[in-house]
Design an enzyme around this catalytic site. Structure first.
Site, PDB file in Angstrom:
ATOM      1  N   ASP A 258      22.759 -13.354 -17.177  1.00 46.89           N
ATOM      2  CA  ASP A 258      22.379 -13.590 -15.711  1.00 46.89           C
ATOM      3  C   ASP A 258      20.775 -13.383 -15.570  1.00 46.89           C
ATOM      4  O   ASP A 258      20.231 -13.897 -16.777  1.00 46.89           O
ATOM      5  CB  ASP A 258      23.236 -12.624 -14.753  1.00 46.89           C
ATOM      6  CG  ASP A 258      23.076 -13.032 -13.345  1.00 46.89           C
ATOM      7  OD1 ASP A 258      22.112 -13.353 -12.640  1.00 46.89           O
ATOM      8  OD2 ASP A 258      24.210 -13.166 -12.847  1.00 46.89           O
ATOM      9  N   HIS A 281      19.381 -16.675 -16.471  1.00 48.61           N
ATOM     10  CA  HIS A 281      19.229 -17.462 -15.525  1.00 48.61           C
ATOM     11  C   HIS A 281      17.632 -17.321 -15.068  1.00 48.61           C
ATOM     12  O   HIS A 281      17.272 -17.621 -14.009  1.00 48.61           O
ATOM     13  CB  HIS A 281      20.133 -16.860 -14.308  1.00 48.61           C
ATOM     14  CG  HIS A 281      21.451 -16.975 -14.714  1.00 48.61           C
ATOM     15  ND1 HIS A 281      22.489 -16.774 -13.720  1.00 48.61           N
ATOM     16  CD2 HIS A 281      22.196 -17.625 -15.705  1.00 48.61           C
ATOM     17  CE1 HIS A 281      23.644 -17.209 -14.192  1.00 48.61           C
ATOM     18  NE2 HIS A 281      23.548 -17.742 -15.510  1.00 48.61           N
TER      19      HIS A 281
END
Length: 459
Positions: A258, A281
């Site tokens: 993430d 991310h």
């Protein structure tokens, strides 16, 4: 406990002896004003003065020298990775935190300590160091986690804390990743309401969810942290900053499933420098404004980062329907390699199964600077500004930008509801600098709001 005090005293004696030796070699070169003193007296006076000076004028020296050690092994921990060592950790912490002298809570090197959810609560009576040299391992037994347990290791209300040691904190998250994130929302390592906190030289890996969280903290220094989890591990943000002020994150490597760094509501004066990110991310501000909430983030600077193979680069993401603002944000000196969406503002963020309904209000984004950002985009769209129709992005500056496609093609920019100022070479540029006209009703409402704020209707 007596042996621990003896160790501390012995350390002091050794250092005192060192100073006395240095004084002895210097004693014969003292000024003539001291000729009335014998060499032995001069040595004695010199080393005592030095010892007193370091004890009372250099708190860092005296605290490290005289700190009492509280190692978890002395309280019954086995460190074999099988026996539950939670009680030993609790006992060692209780003693360390209640010590009137500076204390060191220590976890031994080359051992693995199995620990269930635990809180290290303050306030503590003196300055404290958590020396984590070994591995702290999370239990895999679901029964050990309460139904609403949100934290595995939680440090709460401890000021003047140093956490270091070169060890590993392992969340054993693989047993949870294949299940819904709703099954285990546990955060691996959380610092809550801590002031003057230093986190240095640690590895945090395989978190159940978020790896390291700073929540309502002030004056935080984070350096030389390595965060690792598989690329497909869900919701495993590396470092999460919420309601925290004056935090600096430096020289750290983050590889997760993430956001490498996520900065959310209530955070200001956030700096990140020397960050290596990927997979993951990217570096994100947000998400902000979910469930029609108010959010504020300000004074954020990311200066010096390398992102490789991430699904986003530097991102600001907000939900429709929110309010508040994200302002005074700088992303600079950043290199991208094969990054999707290298530069992105998304005010239509929607992380849910069904489409989000269109709403008029939004978190206001203003004064955002992107400077000296170069590298390659995994797709055509290297710059994306999807700003709100009703609350367009303001004060966006692109300076010294050079982004191309990974396959050497030309990248492009998508720009909606934003006015961009260009400085120097900027590749790619928006084809239009367009701010959509707001509906007449909205303009009237804003104008009315301004009149009210200026007391035009007061009698």
């Amino acid at each position: 406990m007596a042996s621990q005090k003896h160790i501390s005293c012995l350390s002091f004696v050794i250092v005192l002896a060192f100073y006395c030796v240095s004084c002895y070699s210097f004693s014969y070169h003292e000024d003539v004003v001291h000729d009335y003193m014998s060499p032995l007296s001069r040595v004695y006076t010199c080393c005592i003065r030095k010892a007193l000076r370091y004890m009372f004028q250099d708190p860092g020296f005296s605290s490290s020298l005289l700190a009492l050690p509280f190692d978890v092994d002395s309280f019954g921990a086995k460190g074999d990775g099988k026996k539950d060592d939670t009680n030993a950790f609790k006992k060692a912490w209780k003693e360390a935190c209640s010590s009137t002298s500076a204390a060191i809570f220590s976890v031994a090197k080359n051992k693995k300590y199995l620990v269930t959810p635990i809180r290290f609560e303050g306030p503590c009576r003196s300055s404290l160091t958590m020396q984590i040299s070994g591995t702290i391992l999370a239990s895999k037994q679901e029964s050990k986690y309460k139904k609403n347990e949100k934290h595995w290791l939680r440090v709460e209300g401890v000021d003047n804390l140093v956490v270091k040691g070169g060890g590993v904190i392992d969340g054993n998250g693989d047993i949870w990743w294949s299940k819904s994130c709703k099954v285990n929302k546990t955060l691996a390592l959380t610092f809550y309401k801590c002031k003057s906190l230093m986190l240095n030289n640690l590895t945090v890996q395989n978190a159940q969810k978020i790896h390291v969280t700073f929540d309502h903290c002030e004056n935080v220094q984070v350096s030389k942290i390595q965060v690792t989890a598989p690329e497909d591990s869900p919701n495993t943000d590396g470092i999460h900053v919420t309601h925290t002020q004056n935090i600096r994150i430096s020289d750290s490597v983050i590889e997760t499933g993430d956001d490498c760094i996520s900065i959310v509501n209530g955070s200001k004066n956030v700096q990140a420098t020397g960050i290596t990110c990927g997979p993951g991310h990217g570096i994100s501000i947000g998400s902000l404004g979910s469930k029609n909430s108010e959010a504020h983030v300000s004074n954020v600077k990311v200066d010096g980062a390398k992102l490789t193979g991430t699904t986003n680069g530097v991102r600001i993401k907000t939900w429709q329907g929110g309010s508040g603002n994200a302002s005074n944000i700088t992303f600079q000196n950043i290199n991208m390699k094969n990054v999707k969406n290298p530069i992105i503002i998304d005010q239509y963020y929607c992380d849910q199964a069904k489409p989000c309904k269109e709403q008029e209000s939004a978190v206001k984004i203003k004064y955002v600077t992107y400077e000296n950002i170069s590298g390659t985009s995994a797709g055509k769209d290297a710059v994306i500004f999807k700003c709100s129709k009703n609350y367009p992005c303001e004060g966006v500056v692109l300076k010294g930008i050079n982004l191309t496609q990974e396959d050497d093609g030309d990248a492009k920019a998508i720009c909606n509801n934003v006015k961009v100022t260009y400085v120097g070479t900027v590749i790619p540029r928006c084809s239009e600098n367009l701010v959509q006209e707001q509906p007449t009703l909205m303009i009237s409402y804003l104008y009315l709001e301004k009149l009210v704020s200026r007391n035009y209707f007061n009698t």
